[in-house]
Design a protein around this motif. Sequence first.
Motif, PDB file in Angstrom:
ATOM      1  N   ASP A  59      63.562  26.954  14.540  1.00 24.35           N
ATOM      2  CA  ASP A  59      63.423  26.125  13.354  1.00 24.35           C
ATOM      3  C   ASP A  59      62.644  24.879  13.749  1.00 24.35           C
ATOM      4  O   ASP A  59      63.084  24.111  14.614  1.00 24.35           O
ATOM      5  CB  ASP A  59      64.805  25.753  12.809  1.00 24.35           C
ATOM      6  CG  ASP A  59      64.740  24.990  11.495  1.00 24.35           C
ATOM      7  OD1 ASP A  59      64.084  23.935  11.458  1.00 24.35           O
ATOM      8  OD2 ASP A  59      65.362  25.439  10.512  1.00 24.35           O
ATOM      9  N   GLU A  61      62.188  21.987  12.538  1.00 24.69           N
ATOM     10  CA  GLU A  61      62.847  20.683  12.400  1.00 24.69           C
ATOM     11  C   GLU A  61      64.166  20.625  13.169  1.00 24.69           C
ATOM     12  O   GLU A  61      64.414  19.716  13.932  1.00 24.69           O
ATOM     13  CB  GLU A  61      63.080  20.361  10.919  1.00 24.69           C
ATOM     14  CG  GLU A  61      61.820  20.006  10.160  1.00 24.69           C
ATOM     15  CD  GLU A  61      61.120  18.779  10.742  1.00 24.69           C
ATOM     16  OE1 GLU A  61      61.805  17.800  11.085  1.00 24.69           O
ATOM     17  OE2 GLU A  61      59.878  18.820  10.853  1.00 24.69           O
ATOM     18  N   ASP A  63      65.239  22.289  15.599  1.00 24.28           N
ATOM     19  CA  ASP A  63      65.153  22.469  17.047  1.00 24.28           C
ATOM     20  C   ASP A  63      64.436  21.333  17.762  1.00 24.28           C
ATOM     21  O   ASP A  63      64.163  21.424  18.974  1.00 24.28           O
ATOM     22  CB  ASP A  63      64.445  23.794  17.371  1.00 24.28           C
ATOM     23  CG  ASP A  63      65.291  24.994  16.970  1.00 24.28           C
ATOM     24  OD1 ASP A  63      66.464  24.793  16.630  1.00 24.28           O
ATOM     25  OD2 ASP A  63      64.760  26.117  16.992  1.00 24.28           O
ATOM     26  N   SER A 354      69.370  29.531  16.157  1.00 26.52           N
ATOM     27  CA  SER A 354      67.937  29.533  16.453  1.00 26.52           C
ATOM     28  C   SER A 354      67.534  30.405  17.627  1.00 26.52           C
ATOM     29  O   SER A 354      66.357  30.712  17.787  1.00 26.52           O
ATOM     30  CB  SER A 354      67.472  28.091  16.740  1.00 26.52           C
ATOM     31  OG  SER A 354      67.532  27.293  15.591  1.00 26.52           O
TER      32      SER A 354
END
Length: 406
Positions: A59, A61, A63, A354
């Motif tokens: 992701d 954002e 991550d 994630s």
Amino acid sequence: MKSITALLLLGLVGLACAEVYYKETFDGSWKDRWTHSSWKKSDGTAGEFSLSAGKWYGDAEADKGIQTGPDSKFFAVYSEIAKPVDNTGKDLVLQFSVKHEQDIDCGGGYIKLIPATSASQMKDFGGETPYSIMFGPDICGYSTRKVHVIFTHKGKNYLIKKDIKAETDQLTHVYTLLVKPDNTYKVYIDLKEVAAGTLEEDWDILPPKTIKDPKAKKPEDWDEREKIPDPEDKKPEGYDDIPATIPDPDAKKPEDWNDEEDGTWEAPVIPNPEYKGEWKPKMIDNPAYKGIWVAPDIPNPEYKPDATLYNYKDIKFVGFELWQVKTGSIFDNILVASSFAEAEAFANETWAKSKDAEKAAFDKIKEEERKASEEKAKAEESKEEEADDEEDEDDDEEKPAAKEEL
């Protein structure tokens, strides 16, 4: 069904009672909560942390974390915990994630919990700043690939005696340390237990419970000889009559040798193949052998049990203090809490969501890099072949010209 419901209720109660002392997921406002130390800035060897999800992620954002750079620098950044942490009678959990995106060759990836007593030194927070706990991976070549767990006790740092293997790939991994009020601990990587034990046994914080009796003495009749000469073995007759060297039977007197002028000729000596060296009786097992004598253990008068080894009463800062050769490590999702269940839930909400997508993105990029590398190699090989063909054509043109000159 009732038992399952009861367990779920107990779990919810446990989470409700858990204290979250500090949580950081890093976003655009991270610099409002974190301070770069002035350590190493004056000599130009200080690096900086910047917000990034890296080249591969699940992701873009969620991550994002703080990433080290540039290469061959020292890094020091810290954040203040709102209220000093006192884990008296409670579990203490420290958790964070790190992704060594650069395929780290040599450098640290650990986090520190720092006491309030170091507050006056935090402006220059660095390698000499006293801390309470240091935890996380440390990698350098093939010889150092371990997870540090270091506790400070009465001003001295103690390293764990166990060897805990660190993850060395280029993906995100979660490191979790659990310290319990019964002086036990557990270490998890990606929520899987990799080490457990007691603070007393796995660190040399306390003197040993027993010591060798300094007054003990080895008995005079104690035999430490494992083998002895065979008393019944006898030296063969004529053994000592065999010389170590003999005249070389193949040697010949030189034709120009003059006995009157050169003296009586003697053949040079060579090692005697029949000679077996000094005779020694064969060795046999010693029937009186008792082993190597060791002094008996006695209680150590210096040892005193300490039920508070786990206890830290004034943890006030979270920080990273690192040296990295090749940089690019991304740190994220820090948690300091009183419950492993809280840490597990946090990891499942962040890293676990994630990790599969991150791995897929990583594999895709690496496959593209592999193909690009192969295409580049083929292009270079083609250029070399074309250059060779041009040289051959030049040689063919030169040969007729040479014949015409003749």
